[in-house]
Design a protein around this motif. Structure first.
Motif, PDB file in Angstrom:
ATOM      1  N   ALA A  97      -7.501   6.226  -2.056  1.00 61.18           N
ATOM      2  CA  ALA A  97      -8.564   5.742  -1.242  1.00 61.18           C
ATOM      3  C   ALA A  97      -9.235   4.178  -1.492  1.00 61.18           C
ATOM      4  O   ALA A  97      -9.236   3.547  -0.507  1.00 61.18           O
ATOM      5  N   GLY A  98      -9.104   4.141  -2.792  1.00 61.94           N
ATOM      6  CA  GLY A  98      -9.218   2.458  -3.076  1.00 61.94           C
ATOM      7  C   GLY A  98      -8.521   1.472  -2.620  1.00 61.94           C
ATOM      8  O   GLY A  98      -8.610   0.771  -2.139  1.00 61.94           O
ATOM      9  N   HIS A 115       0.753  -1.192   0.032  1.00 63.94           N
ATOM     10  CA  HIS A 115      -0.036  -0.009  -0.032  1.00 63.94           C
ATOM     11  C   HIS A 115       0.663   1.375  -0.085  1.00 63.94           C
ATOM     12  O   HIS A 115       0.647   2.261  -0.783  1.00 63.94           O
ATOM     13  N   PHE A 116       1.959   1.391   0.643  1.00 64.12           N
ATOM     14  CA  PHE A 116       2.930   2.394   0.958  1.00 64.12           C
ATOM     15  C   PHE A 116       3.522   2.659  -0.434  1.00 64.12           C
ATOM     16  O   PHE A 116       3.454   3.881  -0.885  1.00 64.12           O
ATOM     17  N   LEU A 117       4.043   1.641  -1.024  1.00 65.89           N
ATOM     18  CA  LEU A 117       4.678   1.875  -2.280  1.00 65.89           C
ATOM     19  C   LEU A 117       3.800   2.091  -3.275  1.00 65.89           C
ATOM     20  O   LEU A 117       3.899   2.910  -4.363  1.00 65.89           O
ATOM     21  N   ALA A 118       2.555   1.588  -3.533  1.00 65.42           N
ATOM     22  CA  ALA A 118       1.551   2.102  -4.656  1.00 65.42           C
ATOM     23  C   ALA A 118       1.143   3.194  -4.261  1.00 65.42           C
ATOM     24  O   ALA A 118       1.098   3.849  -5.468  1.00 65.42           O
ATOM     25  N   SER A 119       0.923   3.872  -3.054  1.00 66.48           N
ATOM     26  CA  SER A 119       0.511   5.070  -3.031  1.00 66.48           C
ATOM     27  C   SER A 119       1.308   5.985  -3.320  1.00 66.48           C
ATOM     28  O   SER A 119       1.236   7.172  -4.079  1.00 66.48           O
ATOM     29  N   TYR A 120       2.796   5.966  -2.766  1.00 70.89           N
ATOM     30  CA  TYR A 120       3.760   6.984  -3.192  1.00 70.89           C
ATOM     31  C   TYR A 120       4.251   6.870  -4.676  1.00 70.89           C
ATOM     32  O   TYR A 120       4.549   7.785  -5.091  1.00 70.89           O
ATOM     33  N   VAL A 164      -2.825   0.644  11.699  1.00 69.47           N
ATOM     34  CA  VAL A 164      -2.430   2.004  11.850  1.00 69.47           C
ATOM     35  C   VAL A 164      -1.745   2.815  10.760  1.00 69.47           C
ATOM     36  O   VAL A 164      -1.869   3.713  10.382  1.00 69.47           O
ATOM     37  N   ALA A 165      -0.325   1.994  10.360  1.00 67.81           N
ATOM     38  CA  ALA A 165       0.494   2.474   9.602  1.00 67.81           C
ATOM     39  C   ALA A 165      -0.407   2.927   8.285  1.00 67.81           C
ATOM     40  O   ALA A 165       0.077   3.734   7.377  1.00 67.81           O
ATOM     41  N   THR A 166      -1.073   1.834   7.656  1.00 71.08           N
ATOM     42  CA  THR A 166      -1.850   1.963   6.421  1.00 71.08           C
ATOM     43  C   THR A 166      -2.707   3.343   6.657  1.00 71.08           C
ATOM     44  O   THR A 166      -2.807   4.156   5.509  1.00 71.08           O
ATOM     45  N   ILE A 167      -3.300   3.612   7.515  1.00 66.65           N
ATOM     46  CA  ILE A 167      -4.236   4.865   7.863  1.00 66.65           C
ATOM     47  C   ILE A 167      -3.227   6.088   7.794  1.00 66.65           C
ATOM     48  O   ILE A 167      -3.455   7.187   7.180  1.00 66.65           O
ATOM     49  N   PHE A 168      -1.998   5.893   8.655  1.00 59.24           N
ATOM     50  CA  PHE A 168      -1.121   7.239   8.442  1.00 59.24           C
ATOM     51  C   PHE A 168      -0.595   7.470   7.119  1.00 59.24           C
ATOM     52  O   PHE A 168      -0.478   8.457   6.733  1.00 59.24           O
ATOM     53  N   THR A 169      -0.468   6.306   6.172  1.00 62.36           N
ATOM     54  CA  THR A 169       0.146   6.368   4.890  1.00 62.36           C
ATOM     55  C   THR A 169      -0.913   7.258   4.044  1.00 62.36           C
ATOM     56  O   THR A 169      -0.707   8.098   3.245  1.00 62.36           O
ATOM     57  N   VAL A 212      -2.351  12.303   1.758  1.00 66.94           N
ATOM     58  CA  VAL A 212      -3.413  12.689   0.591  1.00 66.94           C
ATOM     59  C   VAL A 212      -4.533  13.563   1.281  1.00 66.94           C
ATOM     60  O   VAL A 212      -5.115  14.407   0.370  1.00 66.94           O
ATOM     61  N   VAL A 213      -4.939  13.432   2.460  1.00 64.63           N
ATOM     62  CA  VAL A 213      -5.788  14.373   3.023  1.00 64.63           C
ATOM     63  C   VAL A 213      -5.047  15.731   3.279  1.00 64.63           C
ATOM     64  O   VAL A 213      -5.687  16.455   3.061  1.00 64.63           O
ATOM     65  N   PHE A 214      -3.735  15.815   3.670  1.00 66.77           N
ATOM     66  CA  PHE A 214      -3.281  16.925   3.795  1.00 66.77           C
ATOM     67  C   PHE A 214      -2.896  17.661   2.835  1.00 66.77           C
ATOM     68  O   PHE A 214      -2.784  18.841   2.704  1.00 66.77           O
ATOM     69  N   ILE A 215      -2.116  16.913   1.697  1.00 65.48           N
ATOM     70  CA  ILE A 215      -1.581  17.635   0.530  1.00 65.48           C
ATOM     71  C   ILE A 215      -2.749  17.434  -0.572  1.00 65.48           C
ATOM     72  O   ILE A 215      -2.848  16.275  -0.983  1.00 65.48           O
ATOM     73  N   ARG A 216      -3.130  18.409  -0.933  1.00 68.56           N
ATOM     74  CA  ARG A 216      -4.068  18.476  -1.813  1.00 68.56           C
ATOM     75  C   ARG A 216      -3.853  18.538  -3.462  1.00 68.56           C
ATOM     76  O   ARG A 216      -4.557  18.571  -4.417  1.00 68.56           O
ATOM     77  N   SER A 217      -2.437  18.848  -3.728  1.00 74.34           N
ATOM     78  CA  SER A 217      -2.268  19.378  -5.020  1.00 74.34           C
ATOM     79  C   SER A 217      -0.645  18.744  -4.895  1.00 74.34           C
ATOM     80  O   SER A 217       0.070  18.253  -4.212  1.00 74.34           O
ATOM     81  N   CYS A 218      -0.177  18.811  -6.237  1.00 72.35           N
ATOM     82  CA  CYS A 218       1.195  18.396  -6.837  1.00 72.35           C
ATOM     83  C   CYS A 218       2.412  19.461  -6.106  1.00 72.35           C
ATOM     84  O   CYS A 218       3.603  19.201  -6.247  1.00 72.35           O
TER      85      CYS A 218
END
Length: 110
Positions: free
Chosen positions: A40-41, A10-15, A94-99, A103-109
């Motif tokens: 989110a998915g 999840h971490f790798l895929a998200s980033y 917990v680690a997955t939620i923190f990861t 995207v909740v706090f950073i809304r743009s690139c």
């Protein structure tokens, strides 16, 4: 164990998703809404897997006997492994939620 592996994927895929999107596909405004939906998915899928594995571990842990599971019997080995799986599932959740909170706090690139 499965839960830490799910968190790592999840971490790798998200980033990787956010990095590739921002580098290749983002417009001038740096809108990251499609990536937020994808992450989110990823998060829902990862948490579902972690919950299933954690539930199995919890059931093995609670199946007969009381802690500590320190005797050299097959039943205690299974109960100890179930307890470790359950606790790793909690930590990985917990680690997955923190990861995903990134995207909740950073809304743009930008």
């Amino acid at each position: 164990m499965v839960p830490p592996g799910v968190w790592a994927i999840h971490f790798l895929a998200s980033y990787l998703t956010i990095a590739i999107w921002c580098a290749k596909f983002a417009d001038e405004t740096g809108n990251a809404s499609p990536v937020r939906i994808a992450i989110a998915g990823y998060t829902i899928l990862a948490l579902a897997i972690i919950v299933v594995v954690g539930t199995i571990g919890y059931r093995k842990h609670r199946k007969g006997g009381v802690p500590p599971h320190d005797k050299n019997t097959a039943g205690d080995h299974i109960r100890f492994t179930g307890q470790a799986t359950f606790l790793l599932s909690l930590l990985s959740g917990v680690a997955t939620i923190f990861t995903a909170l990134v995207v909740v706090f950073i809304r743009s690139c930008d």
